[in-house]
Write a protein that holds these residues in place. Structure first.
Motif, PDB file in Angstrom:
ATOM      1  N   GLY A   1      39.835  32.966  40.985  1.00 49.50           N
ATOM      2  CA  GLY A   1      40.312  33.298  39.645  1.00 49.50           C
ATOM      3  C   GLY A   1      39.960  34.719  39.274  1.00 49.50           C
ATOM      4  O   GLY A   1      39.289  35.441  40.029  1.00 49.50           O
ATOM      5  N   ALA A   2      40.433  35.127  38.097  1.00 53.26           N
ATOM      6  CA  ALA A   2      40.162  36.495  37.630  1.00 53.26           C
ATOM      7  C   ALA A   2      40.275  36.559  36.117  1.00 53.26           C
ATOM      8  O   ALA A   2      40.964  35.748  35.495  1.00 53.26           O
ATOM      9  CB  ALA A   2      41.147  37.471  38.268  1.00 53.26           C
ATOM     10  N   ASP A   3      39.584  37.523  35.545  1.00 50.00           N
ATOM     11  CA  ASP A   3      39.670  37.818  34.114  1.00 50.00           C
ATOM     12  C   ASP A   3      39.732  39.331  33.976  1.00 50.00           C
ATOM     13  O   ASP A   3      38.724  40.020  34.137  1.00 50.00           O
ATOM     14  CB  ASP A   3      38.431  37.247  33.394  1.00 50.00           C
ATOM     15  CG  ASP A   3      38.387  37.641  31.922  1.00 50.00           C
ATOM     16  OD1 ASP A   3      39.334  38.315  31.451  1.00 50.00           O
ATOM     17  OD2 ASP A   3      37.409  37.286  31.251  1.00 50.00           O
ATOM     18  N   GLY A   4      40.945  39.834  33.698  1.00 53.07           N
ATOM     19  CA  GLY A   4      41.149  41.290  33.656  1.00 53.07           C
ATOM     20  C   GLY A   4      40.935  41.899  32.294  1.00 53.07           C
ATOM     21  O   GLY A   4      41.348  43.040  32.064  1.00 53.07           O
ATOM     22  N   SER A   5      40.256  41.159  31.389  1.00 54.02           N
ATOM     23  CA  SER A   5      40.172  41.634  30.002  1.00 54.02           C
ATOM     24  C   SER A   5      39.158  42.756  29.796  1.00 54.02           C
ATOM     25  O   SER A   5      39.155  43.391  28.747  1.00 54.02           O
ATOM     26  CB  SER A   5      39.854  40.467  29.070  1.00 54.02           C
ATOM     27  OG  SER A   5      38.601  39.921  29.410  1.00 54.02           O
ATOM     28  N   ASN A   6      38.296  42.992  30.770  1.00 51.95           N
ATOM     29  CA  ASN A   6      37.262  44.021  30.563  1.00 51.95           C
ATOM     30  C   ASN A   6      37.075  44.861  31.834  1.00 51.95           C
ATOM     31  O   ASN A   6      35.999  44.869  32.445  1.00 51.95           O
ATOM     32  CB  ASN A   6      35.951  43.335  30.165  1.00 51.95           C
ATOM     33  CG  ASN A   6      35.081  44.248  29.342  1.00 51.95           C
ATOM     34  OD1 ASN A   6      35.346  45.461  29.253  1.00 51.95           O
ATOM     35  ND2 ASN A   6      34.029  43.701  28.757  1.00 51.95           N
ATOM     36  N   PRO A   7      38.120  45.600  32.228  1.00 48.17           N
ATOM     37  CA  PRO A   7      38.089  46.263  33.536  1.00 48.17           C
ATOM     38  C   PRO A   7      37.006  47.326  33.680  1.00 48.17           C
ATOM     39  O   PRO A   7      36.585  47.634  34.791  1.00 48.17           O
ATOM     40  CB  PRO A   7      39.486  46.895  33.640  1.00 48.17           C
ATOM     41  CG  PRO A   7      39.994  46.988  32.235  1.00 48.17           C
ATOM     42  CD  PRO A   7      39.389  45.832  31.499  1.00 48.17           C
ATOM     43  N   LYS A   8      36.563  47.886  32.537  1.00 48.56           N
ATOM     44  CA  LYS A   8      35.619  49.008  32.649  1.00 48.56           C
ATOM     45  C   LYS A   8      34.189  48.577  32.983  1.00 48.56           C
ATOM     46  O   LYS A   8      33.316  49.423  33.147  1.00 48.56           O
ATOM     47  CB  LYS A   8      35.643  49.838  31.373  1.00 48.56           C
ATOM     48  CG  LYS A   8      36.964  50.577  31.230  1.00 48.56           C
ATOM     49  CD  LYS A   8      36.969  51.527  30.072  1.00 48.56           C
ATOM     50  CE  LYS A   8      38.329  52.230  30.024  1.00 48.56           C
ATOM     51  NZ  LYS A   8      38.534  52.971  28.798  1.00 48.56           N
ATOM     52  N   LEU A   9      33.955  47.266  33.058  1.00 46.01           N
ATOM     53  CA  LEU A   9      32.605  46.818  33.431  1.00 46.01           C
ATOM     54  C   LEU A   9      32.228  47.329  34.818  1.00 46.01           C
ATOM     55  O   LEU A   9      31.060  47.586  35.108  1.00 46.01           O
ATOM     56  CB  LEU A   9      32.514  45.284  33.435  1.00 46.01           C
ATOM     57  CG  LEU A   9      32.466  44.584  32.085  1.00 46.01           C
ATOM     58  CD1 LEU A   9      32.339  43.081  32.269  1.00 46.01           C
ATOM     59  CD2 LEU A   9      31.311  45.119  31.233  1.00 46.01           C
ATOM     60  N   LEU A  10      33.228  47.428  35.676  1.00 45.32           N
ATOM     61  CA  LEU A  10      32.989  47.910  37.048  1.00 45.32           C
ATOM     62  C   LEU A  10      34.303  48.489  37.548  1.00 45.32           C
ATOM     63  O   LEU A  10      35.271  47.748  37.752  1.00 45.32           O
ATOM     64  CB  LEU A  10      32.519  46.735  37.926  1.00 45.32           C
ATOM     65  CG  LEU A  10      32.263  46.981  39.410  1.00 45.32           C
ATOM     66  CD1 LEU A  10      31.413  48.214  39.657  1.00 45.32           C
ATOM     67  CD2 LEU A  10      31.590  45.766  40.033  1.00 45.32           C
TER      68      LEU A  10
END
Ligand code: UT7
Length: 332
Positions: free
Chosen positions: A188-197
């Motif tokens: 799965g994936a959660d693209g809502s916070n891409p700037k975390l890494l």
């Protein structure tokens, strides 16, 4: 449903890995960066990492690991009809590292492509290759996780450069035969916070320019504390879901091969799942976090030193930038 014979997924016929020769331990690193062996060891469990030579590209690391996996499987490059490489450090934006590996290994003119799911990349690549094999249009897949992370490290940023290392791991898959049987996936994936890494510059959003270079945007950036919390949460959930979907309990697991990012993440996962820490295979002290390569390197090492035995139940579980995650249940 926990009769493995009811499930139709592919078999890992051989595994191989490669780590560059150059070993950089924490003491040596602390001469270059404002850090200490004590800080790195106590916060991460990492003691050393391997760093590739300047002229070694990711496809060169992949070539070594893939060659070893083919030997382990008793197969030749001519047997391969699908190549999937997971990496966030391709030799170049295009063509894919899989195409470059095909040529270096002498694989026939078959389907080759890269997958980018950061540290979950190898498990994502297994998931995709497994699906393609089960279509019966492909017979034998080479799946590789390979990274030259030193090429995107900011050696002035002590919060990231102490964590990562270079390396590659590979597996040869077929949809029947003897080997490590794949029972199922939960990705799965959660693209809502891409700037975390992320690596902010060099793509279409912020193409390479004098400004992007000056802003050091071509290097990996990470909010370590937030990634830590998410990592434990998503890996626990994926692990529980795959176990329950296949009718197994946490206590049925003989070995966990987790993504090798931080010993404290592994300890938290062990506590939350109620699976003893002794069942988790860890080698991050020697190699640091090698992203997409970490699980196949650990799997290869665990098999070579006979940590895992035929017939045992295993769980491979990863998280990475995206945020992505994947859990894979296997019968060794
Ligand atoms: O594959 C996915 C990749 N990412 C990860 O797995 C990262 C997950 N996160 C982690 O592993 C941890 O969050 C880190 C190891 C990155 C950081 O550990 P932490 O316990 O979360 O430390 P922190 O970021 O809260 O930093 C604590 C202190 C800070 O100093 P102050 O503000 O308290 O004075 C940092 O500046 O430690 C300092 N620090 C360092 N000190 C010495 C950060 N890096 C270093 C360092 N050496 N290398």
């Amino acid at each position: 449903m926990n009769s493995d014979s009811e499930l139709s997924s592919s078999v890992i016929r051989g595994v191989g890995s490669y780590l560059p020769e150059k070993n950089v331990d924490n003491i040596e690193l602390s001469k270059r960066v404002d850090t200490s062996d004590e800080w790195i060891t106590s916060r991460t469990g990492i003691k050393a990492r391997r760093i590739a030579e300047k002229e070694q590209a990711t496809s060169d690391l992949a070539l070594e690991a893939a060659s070893a996996a083919l030997v382990d499987a008793g197969m030749s490059p001519r047997d391969i009809d699908l190549v999937v490489v997971a990496t966030i450090t391709p030799d170049m934006a295009f063509p894919s590292t899989a195409c470059l590996l095909q040529d270096k290994l002498g694989i026939p003119k078959v389907c080759c492509f890269d997958i980018e799911a950061a540290c979950s990349g190898f498990l994502y690549a297994l998931d995709v290759a497994d699906g393609m094999l089960s279509s019966n249009r492909y017979k034998c897949a080479l799946v590789v996780g390979a990274e030259k992370l030193s090429s995107i490290m900011d050696w002035q940023d002590r919060t990231t450069c102490v964590l990562f290392g270079d390396g590659a791991g590979a597996a040869v898959l077929t949809n029947k035969g003897d080997g490590l049987k794949i029972l199922g996936f939960k990705s799965g994936a959660d693209g809502s916070n891409p700037k975390l890494l992320h690596q902010p510059s060099g793509g279409s959003l912020d193409p390479a320019s004098q400004e992007s270079l000056a802003g050091r945007g071509h290097f990996l950036k990470m909010n370590g504390r937030e990634i830590f919390k998410s990592a434990v949460r998503v890996m626990e959930r994926a692990a529980r879901e795959i176990l329950s979907e296949h009718g197994y309990k946490e206590s049925d697991i003989d070995h966990v091969i987790p993504h090798q990012a931080n010993a404290r993440i592994v300890e938290s996962l062990s506590q939350r799942l109620g699976i003893p820490l002794g069942k988790f295979y860890c080698n991050l002290d020697k190699y640091g976090n090698t992203s997409a390569a970490s699980i196949p390197i650990a799997l290869d090492e665990a098999r070579r030193i006979s940590v895992v035995q035929k017939g045992q139940l295993g769980l491979m579980v990863a998280f990475g930038a995206g945020l992505t995650w994947s859990a894979v249940l296997v019968r060794f």
